[in-house]
Design a protein around this motif. Structure first.
Motif, PDB file in Angstrom:
ATOM      1  N   THR A 114       0.836  -1.202   0.000  1.00 30.45           N
ATOM      2  CA  THR A 114       0.000   0.000   0.000  1.00 30.45           C
ATOM      3  C   THR A 114       0.871   1.251   0.000  1.00 30.45           C
ATOM      4  N   LEU A 115       0.494   2.214  -0.839  1.00 21.83           N
ATOM      5  CA  LEU A 115       1.153   3.523  -0.827  1.00 21.83           C
ATOM      6  C   LEU A 115       0.252   4.515  -0.111  1.00 21.83           C
ATOM      7  N   PHE A 116       0.863   5.497   0.516  1.00 20.87           N
ATOM      8  CA  PHE A 116       0.140   6.535   1.245  1.00 20.87           C
ATOM      9  C   PHE A 116       0.568   7.899   0.740  1.00 20.87           C
ATOM     10  N   ASP A 152      12.156  10.426 -18.893  1.00 22.53           N
ATOM     11  CA  ASP A 152      12.758   9.152 -18.490  1.00 22.53           C
ATOM     12  C   ASP A 152      12.588   8.833 -17.007  1.00 22.53           C
ATOM     13  N   GLN A 153      11.595   9.418 -16.375  1.00 20.61           N
ATOM     14  CA  GLN A 153      11.273   9.129 -14.983  1.00 20.61           C
ATOM     15  C   GLN A 153       9.822   8.653 -14.908  1.00 20.61           C
ATOM     16  N   ARG A 154       9.575   7.631 -14.106  1.00 21.82           N
ATOM     17  CA  ARG A 154       8.226   7.106 -13.900  1.00 21.82           C
ATOM     18  C   ARG A 154       7.677   7.749 -12.630  1.00 21.82           C
ATOM     19  N   HIS A 155       6.583   8.483 -12.747  1.00 20.81           N
ATOM     20  CA  HIS A 155       5.990   9.213 -11.629  1.00 20.81           C
ATOM     21  C   HIS A 155       4.693   8.551 -11.185  1.00 20.81           C
ATOM     22  N   LYS A 156       4.431   8.581  -9.884  1.00 25.40           N
ATOM     23  CA  LYS A 156       3.126   8.210  -9.329  1.00 25.40           C
ATOM     24  C   LYS A 156       2.659   9.399  -8.527  1.00 25.40           C
ATOM     25  N   ARG A 157       1.433   9.842  -8.822  1.00 25.82           N
ATOM     26  CA  ARG A 157       0.846  10.976  -8.104  1.00 25.82           C
ATOM     27  C   ARG A 157      -0.460  10.564  -7.470  1.00 25.82           C
ATOM     28  N   CYS A 158      -0.814  11.267  -6.443  1.00 29.02           N
ATOM     29  CA  CYS A 158      -2.072  11.033  -5.737  1.00 29.02           C
ATOM     30  C   CYS A 158      -3.231  11.481  -6.634  1.00 29.02           C
ATOM     31  N   PHE A 203      -3.454  10.489 -21.025  1.00 28.86           N
ATOM     32  CA  PHE A 203      -4.848  10.242 -20.676  1.00 28.86           C
ATOM     33  C   PHE A 203      -5.033  10.209 -19.158  1.00 28.86           C
ATOM     34  N   ALA A 204      -4.096   9.597 -18.441  1.00 25.87           N
ATOM     35  CA  ALA A 204      -4.199   9.534 -16.978  1.00 25.87           C
ATOM     36  C   ALA A 204      -4.173  10.935 -16.377  1.00 25.87           C
ATOM     37  N   LEU A 205      -3.308  11.795 -16.893  1.00 22.74           N
ATOM     38  CA  LEU A 205      -3.250  13.170 -16.386  1.00 22.74           C
ATOM     39  C   LEU A 205      -4.511  13.952 -16.741  1.00 22.74           C
ATOM     40  N   TRP A 206      -5.022  13.760 -17.951  1.00 17.27           N
ATOM     41  CA  TRP A 206      -6.255  14.435 -18.365  1.00 17.27           C
ATOM     42  C   TRP A 206      -7.415  13.998 -17.477  1.00 17.27           C
ATOM     43  N   ARG A 207      -7.536  12.681 -17.256  1.00 14.20           N
ATOM     44  CA  ARG A 207      -8.620  12.142 -16.440  1.00 14.20           C
ATOM     45  C   ARG A 207      -8.526  12.669 -15.008  1.00 14.20           C
ATOM     46  N   ALA A 208      -7.324  12.772 -14.486  1.00 14.97           N
ATOM     47  CA  ALA A 208      -7.146  13.306 -13.137  1.00 14.97           C
ATOM     48  C   ALA A 208      -7.555  14.769 -13.067  1.00 14.97           C
ATOM     49  N   GLY A 216      -4.612   2.515  -8.491  1.00 15.16           N
ATOM     50  CA  GLY A 216      -5.156   3.583  -7.669  1.00 15.16           C
ATOM     51  C   GLY A 216      -4.342   4.856  -7.650  1.00 15.16           C
ATOM     52  N   TRP A 217      -3.301   4.929  -8.448  1.00 17.16           N
ATOM     53  CA  TRP A 217      -2.432   6.105  -8.496  1.00 17.16           C
ATOM     54  C   TRP A 217      -2.298   6.580  -9.928  1.00 17.16           C
ATOM     55  N   LEU A 218      -2.080   7.854 -10.124  1.00 18.62           N
ATOM     56  CA  LEU A 218      -1.839   8.399 -11.456  1.00 18.62           C
ATOM     57  C   LEU A 218      -0.392   8.095 -11.818  1.00 18.62           C
TER      58      LEU A 218
END
Length: 92
Positions: A12-14, A35-41, A71-76, A27-29
């Protein structure tokens, strides 16, 4: 002779900014940028993790990943806008 234990993944991430929590693979964007993989709330857009991105196998994989990230950023953004409008409607 026993086999060594398989490595365990964090389950689980918090989000330290808003307290959102969800299983790590979903569950994360997620998106790739420079060249970096980002996960955002998905609630507050806070950066949760940033790691080196794996190189795509071919040009198709690279293009598909860019479209998915966009698409993930647009949806967020749409989700955030919807929440803002709902808060305005409730609180006037």
């Amino acid at each position: 002779m026993s086999q060594p234990d398989a490595p365990r993944q964090k389950s689980t991430l918090f989000c330290s900014d808003c307290g959102y929590e969800s299983p790590a693979p979903s569950g994360w964007l997620e998106y790739t940028l420079s060249d970096q993989r980002h996960k955002r709330c998905p609630r507050c857009f806070a950066l949760v993790t940033r790691r080196p991105a794996e190189a795509p196998a071919d040009a198709w994989d690279h293009s598909r990943d860019r479209v998915r990230s966009g698409f993930a950023l647009w949806r967020a953004g749409v989700s955030q806008l919807k929440q803002s409008v709902e808060r305005l409607a409730v609180h006037g």
